[in-house]
Design a protein around this motif. Structure first.
Motif, PDB file in Angstrom:
ATOM      1  N   LEU A   3      45.189  28.353  58.837  1.00  0.00           N
ATOM      2  CA  LEU A   3      45.497  26.929  58.992  1.00  0.00           C
ATOM      3  C   LEU A   3      46.214  26.340  57.779  1.00  0.00           C
ATOM      4  N   ARG A   4      46.582  27.199  56.837  1.00  0.00           N
ATOM      5  CA  ARG A   4      47.205  26.708  55.612  1.00  0.00           C
ATOM      6  C   ARG A   4      48.508  25.958  55.898  1.00  0.00           C
ATOM      7  N   GLY A   5      49.191  26.345  56.973  1.00  0.00           N
ATOM      8  CA  GLY A   5      50.465  25.703  57.290  1.00  0.00           C
ATOM      9  C   GLY A   5      50.345  24.215  57.542  1.00  0.00           C
ATOM     10  N   PHE A   6      49.190  23.776  58.052  1.00  0.00           N
ATOM     11  CA  PHE A   6      49.016  22.348  58.332  1.00  0.00           C
ATOM     12  C   PHE A   6      48.973  21.514  57.058  1.00  0.00           C
ATOM     13  N   SER A   7      48.665  22.153  55.915  1.00  0.00           N
ATOM     14  CA  SER A   7      48.650  21.425  54.642  1.00  0.00           C
ATOM     15  C   SER A   7      49.927  21.643  53.844  1.00  0.00           C
ATOM     16  N   ASP A   8      50.877  22.351  54.424  1.00  0.00           N
ATOM     17  CA  ASP A   8      52.140  22.624  53.736  1.00  0.00           C
ATOM     18  C   ASP A   8      52.989  21.346  53.722  1.00  0.00           C
ATOM     19  N   PRO A   9      53.428  20.881  52.542  1.00  0.00           N
ATOM     20  CA  PRO A   9      54.263  19.671  52.480  1.00  0.00           C
ATOM     21  C   PRO A   9      55.538  19.781  53.318  1.00  0.00           C
ATOM     22  N   ASN A  52      62.537  28.201  51.263  1.00  0.00           N
ATOM     23  CA  ASN A  52      62.274  27.550  49.981  1.00  0.00           C
ATOM     24  C   ASN A  52      60.788  27.568  49.652  1.00  0.00           C
ATOM     25  N   SER A  53      59.964  27.340  50.658  1.00  0.00           N
ATOM     26  CA  SER A  53      58.514  27.385  50.451  1.00  0.00           C
ATOM     27  C   SER A  53      58.068  28.772  50.012  1.00  0.00           C
ATOM     28  N   GLU A  54      58.614  29.819  50.640  1.00  0.00           N
ATOM     29  CA  GLU A  54      58.286  31.195  50.259  1.00  0.00           C
ATOM     30  C   GLU A  54      58.776  31.500  48.844  1.00  0.00           C
ATOM     31  N   LEU A  55      59.921  30.936  48.488  1.00  0.00           N
ATOM     32  CA  LEU A  55      60.463  31.150  47.146  1.00  0.00           C
ATOM     33  C   LEU A  55      59.537  30.559  46.088  1.00  0.00           C
ATOM     34  N   ILE A  56      59.040  29.368  46.331  1.00  0.00           N
ATOM     35  CA  ILE A  56      58.112  28.737  45.387  1.00  0.00           C
ATOM     36  C   ILE A  56      56.799  29.508  45.331  1.00  0.00           C
ATOM     37  N   ARG A  57      56.322  29.944  46.494  1.00  0.00           N
ATOM     38  CA  ARG A  57      55.085  30.727  46.530  1.00  0.00           C
ATOM     39  C   ARG A  57      55.267  32.050  45.784  1.00  0.00           C
ATOM     40  N   VAL A  99      63.573  12.576  41.596  1.00  0.00           N
ATOM     41  CA  VAL A  99      62.621  11.612  41.033  1.00  0.00           C
ATOM     42  C   VAL A  99      61.236  11.784  41.659  1.00  0.00           C
ATOM     43  N   VAL A 100      61.214  12.033  42.940  1.00  0.00           N
ATOM     44  CA  VAL A 100      59.961  12.285  43.660  1.00  0.00           C
ATOM     45  C   VAL A 100      60.139  13.550  44.490  1.00  0.00           C
ATOM     46  N   PRO A 101      59.059  14.208  44.890  1.00  0.00           N
ATOM     47  CA  PRO A 101      59.188  15.375  45.765  1.00  0.00           C
ATOM     48  C   PRO A 101      59.901  15.011  47.068  1.00  0.00           C
ATOM     49  N   ASN A 102      60.541  16.004  47.676  1.00  0.00           N
ATOM     50  CA  ASN A 102      61.320  15.761  48.891  1.00  0.00           C
ATOM     51  C   ASN A 102      60.492  15.136  50.008  1.00  0.00           C
ATOM     52  N   VAL A 103      59.256  15.573  50.141  1.00  0.00           N
ATOM     53  CA  VAL A 103      58.430  15.056  51.228  1.00  0.00           C
ATOM     54  C   VAL A 103      58.159  13.565  51.026  1.00  0.00           C
ATOM     55  N   LEU A 104      57.951  13.140  49.767  1.00  0.00           N
ATOM     56  CA  LEU A 104      57.739  11.717  49.513  1.00  0.00           C
ATOM     57  C   LEU A 104      59.013  10.926  49.747  1.00  0.00           C
TER      58      LEU A 104
END
Length: 620
Positions: free
Chosen positions: A49-55, A162-167, A438-443
């Motif tokens: 269920l980790r994907g549900f908390s992925d930004p 990109n998420s895999e790259l950061i991980r 300035v802020v993360p992409n999700v914000l």
């Protein structure tokens, strides 16, 4: 190979087979795998269920909302209108501009949504110019797919990679912030230019037949058609209030237009907007009045002279051009309606409905004289005109008439007209925040959604409806495979196998093999699922080669968007099959050469702009 890895691979193969045959739905397959993987005890429920908390999941959902705001406010449609005006009758100019506009718009919103927006635009252009839709539909889909190679947020596979790259950076304790907003553009722009040049040649290989039945297209009425059927041209007139007119400064109630001249005021045009008149509306010099005259012609001429009104042109196309402000609805009077036996005047129809009845048909014949005094009968058909808001309210709450038909223009109605500038400003703020970091992409995306909501470009209800939950569930459901393959050694095994195959090749050869495997896999499963599976393998190969992970991640992202080869490679392709009258072979003969062109450009440019070895690498 361990038993655990064999189980994971069996589930993965089963998922790929179900994706390929499209049974059951992709999101159902993802939910099935999301449930089965924890049952094998190879990964935990929290891992599944980790994907549900992925930004990135929240970011993708927010981008759907922002894209819907651009549609609801008419930004996308205005681009289409501009495209039609600039291209004129030139098919070549149309194709070039179409691909540029679609790719540009698709770089900030869903490529599937962009395709759906532009299909009716292209069909209208084809109908007016005589161009076969097949000549433009595939360039449309290609440009929409290439838009995924322009920005970080253009398509879900980019965010997955990109998420895999950061991980990967966190696991190897290296400093990596992932790709920036425009990291993809240096590759996407040359690919787009090459694709435009290629499609100018490849369009000759596409079918040149029109798949549409012209008779079927005329079944739905149009505003201009109703003007003719109800013989409105002899009664509806547009007049401008001159500066010397005695109407200036008076309210409509004070004028008493209906009693004085057997006329009814339908709408007021003022400063490029259309107003719905009320009794307290004050008339201004320069106002253009849309008036329904139901008395003898002499009365209308006398009215113009008496009130110093200047005649203005009016045609059936006027209502089409004003379809965003002025709506029409055809209704029928049922047997038990309280209107039966009354006239429009005695029933106070306009006061209770907010709409003006400007047409009456009985036994297929239009009633043109003394319309307001005509006694209504069961089965009479009325043509109503007024603001769309009043039309929607009438169809929901009325119990004395039955809605019969909406005009075809109703489907093009903008839910949030006049809000386009606010939507554009919101989009520019989001892009500015993402580019600046300035802020993360999700914000940044969430801020954009809130701004659009503040200016009423979107509503809470439409925001929930526009999110493609199927895509989100697909991503969340497939992400556990990445974790399971890493836990069981599957990623290392795949990387080792590829390293063995490519041992005699240079770095470019490795990138070429990764690109081809990703693109071929994308022929059978979604590009998002392909990115989920291939990104860990590519990054593992980078680790084995002690190379920078950036070029390996980029090559997978570019390959995931190279879904030109079959009509089922992407929903974008599927959307254009019917309007373009394409066969499976059309995509094969046009898509394979284009995929090879993208392969060559990508393999040539990625190691150049993103050096493979850490000693020479820089953060993109």
């Amino acid at each position: 190979m361990t038993i655990e890895l064999a189980i994971v691979l069996a589930l993965l193969i089963a998922a790929i087979v179900m994706f390929a045959i499209d049974k059951p739905r992709m999101d159902v397959v993802a939910l099935l795998m999301l449930t089965l993987l924890p049952l094998t005890q190879i990964i935990t429920v929290n891992d599944a269920l980790r994907g549900f908390s992925d930004p990135n999941i929240v970011l993708i959902a927010a981008l759907f909302v922002i894209g819907d705001g651009l549609v609801r406010t008419g930004v996308a449609r205005n681009l289409g209108d501009w495209l039609s005006a600039k291209a004129g009758s030139s098919e070549t100019r149309m194709m070039v501009l179409l691909m540029l506009v679609v790719c540009g718009l698709g770089s900030t919103m869903s490529s599937t949504a962009v395709t759906a927006i532009f299909i009716p635009v292209v069909l209208r252009i084809c109908q007016s110019t005589g161009t076969p839709p097949s000549r433009l539909m595939m360039p449309l889909s290609c440009a929409a797919l290439i838009s995924g190679m322009m920005t970080l947020v253009a398509t879900a596979p980019n965010l997955v990679v990109n998420s895999e790259l950061i991980r990967f950076a966190e696991q190897h304790q290296t400093d990596s912030t992932g790709f920036r907003f425009f990291s993809f553009a240096p590759f996407g722009i040359p690919i787009l230019l090459a694709a435009i040049g290629y499609m100018l040649i490849a369009r000759k290989w596409l079918p040149a037949t029109n798949p549409f039945d012209s008779k079927a297209d005329t079944r739905q009425p149009t505003l201009a058609g109703w003007v003719e059927q109800y013989e409105l041209a002899t009664r509806e007139q547009r007049v401008r209030i001159s500066h010397s007119s005695p109407l200036v400064g008076k309210t409509i109630e004070e004028v008493g237009l209906r009693n004085a001249a057997s006329a009814s005021l339908v709408a007021i045009e003022r400063e490029r907007s259309v107003l719905q008149p009320t009794a307290k509306t004050i008339l201004h010099a320069g106002d253009v009045l849309l008036v329904d005259f139901y008395g003898p012609p002499a009365d209308s001429d006398a009215l113009k002279t008496q009130f110093a009104l200047e005649p203005m042109p009016l045609s059936g196309l006027y209502f089409t051009d004003r379809a965003q402000e002025i709506g029409m609805l055809e209704v029928i009077i049922p047997v038990d309606s309280e209107l039966v036996g009354q006239s429009l005047v005695s029933s106070e129809f306009r006061s209770r409905s907010g709409l003006t009845a400007i047409g009456l048909r009985r036994s297929k014949a239009a009633v043109t004289e003394k319309l307001r005094e005509e006694t209504l009968k069961a089965g009479d058909t009325l043509l109503l005109i007024g603001p769309w808001k009043a039309i929607r309210h009438l169809t929901k709450d009325s119990n004395y008439i039955v809605p019969l038909r909406y005009p075809s223009e109703y489907h093009d109605l903008l839910p949030a007209p006049g809000k386009a500038p606010y939507a554009v400003v919101s989009l520019l703020i989001v892009i500015g925040l993402m580019v600046s970091g300035v802020v993360p992409n999700v914000l940044a995306a969430l801020i954009g959604c809130l701004i659009m909501g503040l200016f009423r470009c979107i509503t809470i209800e439409t925001a929930y409806k526009c999110i493609d939950w199927k895509t989100l569930i697909l991503i969340v459901g497939m992400l556990p495979f990445s974790i399971a393959l890493q836990e069981t050694g599957g990623v290392e095994l795949a990387a080792e196998s590829l390293r063995t195959v490519t041992s005699s090749m240079g770095p470019r050869g490795v990138l070429a093999i990764l690109f081809m495997i990703t693109a071929i896999l994308g022929m059978f499963i979604s590009n998002t699922a392909t990115a989920v599976l291939m990104a860990p393998v590519a990054l593992a190969m980078a680790a084995d080669m002690q190379a920078s992970p950036y070029p390996f991640a980029m090559i997978v992202a570019l390959a995931a968007s190279t879904a030109f080869m079959t009509p089922v490679s992407s929903p974008v392709n599927t959307l254009v099959v019917t309007p373009g009258n394409y066969s499976f072979s059309d995509f094969v003969k046009v898509g394979i050469p284009l995929s090879m062109i993208v392969l060559v450009i990508s393999v040539a440019m990625v190691p150049w702009l993103l050096p493979i070895y850490p000693a020479a690498s820089v953060t993109p």
